[in-house]
Design a protein around this motif. Structure first.
Motif, short mmCIF file in Angstrom:
data_model
loop_
_atom_site.label_atom_id
_atom_site.label_comp_id
_atom_site.label_asym_id
_atom_site.label_seq_id
_atom_site.Cartn_x
_atom_site.Cartn_y
_atom_site.Cartn_z
N THR A 296 13.18 8.86 9.32
CA THR A 296 12.07 9.71 9.20
C THR A 296 11.18 8.79 8.08
N LEU A 297 11.80 7.70 7.40
CA LEU A 297 10.78 6.85 6.68
C LEU A 297 10.31 5.88 7.23
N LEU A 298 10.82 5.46 8.34
CA LEU A 298 10.06 4.64 9.26
C LEU A 298 8.85 5.25 9.98
N ARG A 299 9.09 6.71 10.36
CA ARG A 299 7.97 7.41 11.05
C ARG A 299 6.84 7.70 9.72
N ALA A 300 7.32 7.93 8.63
CA ALA A 300 6.38 8.23 7.55
C ALA A 300 5.45 7.21 7.23
N GLU A 301 6.11 5.82 7.12
CA GLU A 301 5.45 4.57 6.93
C GLU A 301 4.08 4.47 7.94
N SER A 302 4.46 4.73 8.93
CA SER A 302 3.37 4.67 10.23
C SER A 302 2.16 5.50 10.06
N TRP A 303 2.89 6.91 9.66
CA TRP A 303 1.91 7.95 9.33
C TRP A 303 1.01 7.68 8.20
N LEU A 304 1.60 7.31 7.17
CA LEU A 304 0.78 7.03 5.87
C LEU A 304 -0.13 5.91 6.01
N ALA A 305 -0.01 4.83 6.84
CA ALA A 305 -0.34 3.73 7.08
C ALA A 305 -1.73 4.13 7.97
N GLY A 306 -1.59 4.94 8.95
CA GLY A 306 -2.60 5.46 9.63
C GLY A 306 -3.58 6.41 8.79
N VAL A 307 -3.18 7.17 8.15
CA VAL A 307 -3.94 7.83 7.11
C VAL A 307 -4.93 6.89 6.15
N LEU A 308 -4.16 6.21 5.47
CA LEU A 308 -4.92 5.12 4.52
C LEU A 308 -6.19 4.30 5.49
N ALA A 309 -5.69 4.06 6.61
CA ALA A 309 -6.60 2.99 7.52
C ALA A 309 -7.88 4.02 7.57
N ASN A 320 5.56 10.93 -8.63
CA ASN A 320 6.68 10.10 -8.33
C ASN A 320 6.90 9.03 -7.36
N ASP A 321 6.83 7.78 -8.06
CA ASP A 321 6.94 6.45 -7.22
C ASP A 321 8.09 5.86 -7.11
N THR A 322 9.43 6.56 -7.39
CA THR A 322 10.48 6.24 -7.73
C THR A 322 11.71 6.50 -6.36
N SER A 323 11.54 7.86 -6.24
CA SER A 323 12.37 8.42 -5.10
C SER A 323 11.87 7.85 -3.55
N PRO A 324 12.39 8.23 -2.70
CA PRO A 324 12.18 7.61 -1.15
C PRO A 324 10.77 7.68 -0.92
N LEU A 325 10.15 8.95 -0.86
CA LEU A 325 8.81 8.92 -0.49
C LEU A 325 7.92 8.36 -1.41
#
Length: 616
Positions: A296-309, A320-325
């Motif tokens: 999920t985190l691998l997929r989430a990183e790709s999705w977040l990167a696309g949103v920010l781009a 919360n910048d400490t737990s996984p997400l």
């Protein structure tokens, strides 16, 4: 750490070649045992020193970092141990707690020896919790034996309960495409609990009033934790892709062969390769947004990167910048040159966090007492900490006390029944059933013995299932008891209460700000927010203390000084506006800096006057 049992096993002493050995056996065999023995549930109930526990957990985590931090990373360079640090640390704490309890049991301490596991028992399991979604992973006692070197040819890594969860998880599917209508936004915020949403939305609304646009990504997997539709224009609300948090499967790189690397824990040699192997279980099972799998985190990183781009924001806003997400979002933001702002959504104490680490550039804290913790926990090289209060507390002054009182009376005495003359609200946390019962008994016995006619309304935590209180409502005699609608929660009724009781709910701070008497409950050693230490609450260790504190409410009390309030939470009704101002000033300063030939360092004007405390 709360006490709990893991099932029907016992630890029994035997011997081999004249040396002591210990074996896990079914509890039914204990009645016939003549040597030293103990049920594992009783073993876990042995008290351990909390400071020693924390120090040993830190030692194991340091060794794990050196040994295995580089075993797996996302394509964006986020290491598995960095992103998954919180669930890993909690699991390590379970291991260390069991080892300390084992050493504290006198028969084992006087004759230590190797442990033989129970064949076929899973090595990683779940302990009970009243949370609807959170997976409370634990190591079984067979898992402890395995970590200490016992052979486990017939033991699965997962308990039957975890194996069943894995079977119902969705298989790996293709990534969902990004929405085609994403537009440039000034701020992107991330929320996965109702507390995040309530903290971040007022800030986004203030930004919208100033003409700033934002995108709120709602990645909650529990429907009760979802964000409400924004009322302000300029705020776009989007959800996570379908199926993002149902992915499970093998975490490559974490299935290691045995080797010679160990970490010593009170005389025990904990094998690091085996520890990583058990930790892979946590990363391979879908645990929703609170404990996402590695896939999920691998997929989430790709999705977040696309949103920010696509949106090109100047700021990423988090609660919360400490737990996984949160750790993943902060890491991804850095790669896209976006500033990161973290707004403290819950009260902090030195013992209350799973991992004392903050990764954002700007940290917004509630009160003056949070500054030392913020200074100690920041990881960003240019971090700054700002005392700006709590945005979701801005609305407290507008709560309808009379309407909330009528609600409490209606819940306790529906129809034409007579309501108690005095009402207490219990703001809960998603503790284990045994922990909840202990707190309920303390409160109800105290209410029964207090002067006056008292009733109790239980306000469940937003992540808590109301069925956790079914047995508490069946208690014979004593005060009237009722459970508030989860949609109302403590915030929706505390202003109408005569007193609020809790161990460490942030609602205790809200009640104190409104002048509602607060009782911090639990036996000595129970973690609280220490509002009592600031004169904002009464510490009640037992039912007698509760009765005494409630009876004393009949007497006039001295008003709480503003300085005491500010130490816990700066409350002026403008926290959301102050955070919004911080965000815009930081963005404007960054723009001026990029346009400047000299690239001057960001000055004190970036934070509201007199409110910021800089950490470099």
């Amino acid at each position: 750490m709360s006490l709990r049992a893991t099932g029907g096993l016992g630890l029994v002493r035997s011997s081999f070649a004249g040396k002591p050995r210990w074996a896990l056996v079914g509890s039914g065999a204990l009645d016939h045992v003549k040597t030293d023995h103990i049920r594992t549930g009783n073993l876990e109930a042995i008290p351990v020193d909390r400071q020693e526990l924390r120090a040993l957990v830190e030692s194991v985590m340091d060794s794990l970092e050196r040994y295995g931090a580089s075993l797996a990373s996302t394509p964006g360079g986020a290491g598995w141990l960095h992103v998954q640090h919180v669930p890993v640390r909690r699991f390590v704490a379970e291991i260390v707690h069991k080892l300390l309890a084992l050493n504290a049991w006198e028969p084992f301490a006087s004759a230590p020896g190797p442990l033989a596991l129970a064949p076929y028992e899973g090595l990683v399991g779940l302990r009970t919790s009243s949370s609807r979604e959170y997976l409370a992973y634990t190591v079984t006692w067979s898992g402890i034996a395995y970590l200490l070197g016992a052979a486990a040819p017939h033991n699965p890594t997962r308990s039957a309960q975890l194996r069943n969860r894995s079977r119902v998880s969705t298989a790996n599917t293709k990534p969902s495409p990004l929405p085609a209508d994403l537009q440039q936004r000034d701020v992107v915020a991330l929320s996965w609990t109702s507390r995040h949403a309530a903290t971040l939305m007022p800030v986004l609304a203030e930004l919208a009033r100033d003409g700033r646009t934002s995108l709120l990504l709602d990645v909650a997997t529990d429907p009760a934790e979802r964000c409400s539709a924004p009322t302000a224009t300029g705020i776009d609300l989007r959800s996570a892709p379908s199926g993002l948090f149902t992915l499970s499967g093998t975490a490559k790189g974490l299935h290691l062969p045995d080797d010679e690397h160990v970490v010593r824990v009170k005389g025990h040699g904990l094998q690091l390769a085996r520890l990583v192997r058990l930790l892979s279980v946590l990363l391979e099972i879908s645990g929703g947004c609170t404990q996402p799998s590695w896939r999920t985190l691998l997929r989430a990183e790709s999705w977040l990167a696309g949103v920010l781009a696509a949106t090109r924001p100047h700021t990423i806003l988090l609660s919360n910048d400490t737990s996984p997400l949160g750790a993943l979002a902060a890491h991804t933001a850095e790669r896209h040159d976006a500033n990161t702002v973290h707004v403290q959504h819950g009260a902090w104490t030195a013992e209350s966090v799973a991992w004392p680490a903050l990764h954002s550039r700007d940290i917004v804290v509630m009160g003056e007492r949070d500054l030392p913790l913020g200074r100690a926990w920041v990881r960003h090289p240019d971090a700054e900490v700002h005392v700006l209060g709590q945005p979701r507390f801005d609305v407290l002054a507008g709560l309808g006390r009379e309407a909330q009182r009528r609600y409490l009376e209606k819940v306790l005495a529906p129809g034409s029944r007579r309501a108690p003359t005095r009402i207490a609200v219990w703001a809960c946390q998603p503790f284990s059933p045994g922990h909840l019962k202990a707190q309920a008994d303390l409160l109800l016995d105290g209410l029964s013995a207090a002067d006056g006619d008292w009733g109790l309304v239980i306000a469940p935590h937003p992540a808590q299932g109301t069925d956790a209180f079914t047995t508490l409502l069946k208690r014979d005699g004593g005060p009237l008891v009722a459970v508030a609608d989860p949609r109302v929660g403590a915030r929706g009724c505390l202003a109408g209460a005569d007193a609020l009781a809790s161990a460490y709910s942030t609602c205790g701070i809200e009640a104190a700000l409104l002048g509602v008497p607060v009782l911090e409950i639990g036996p000595p050693g129970e973690r609280t927010l220490d509002l009592a230490g600031h004169g904002l609450a009464t510490r009640c260790h037992d039912a007698g203390g509760v009765a005494e504190a409630l009876s004393a409410l009949r007497e006039p009390h001295t008003p709480i000084p503003q300085t005491a309030m500010d130490a816990v939470c700066r409350w002026r009704g403008d926290s959301a506006a102050q955070v919004a101002r911080l965000i815009t000033h930081r963005a404007e300063s960054a723009t001026r800096s990029s346009e400047s030939v000299h690239h001057d360092a960001l000055g004190a004007s970036a934070s509201p006057q007199g409110e910021g405390a800089t950490v470099r």
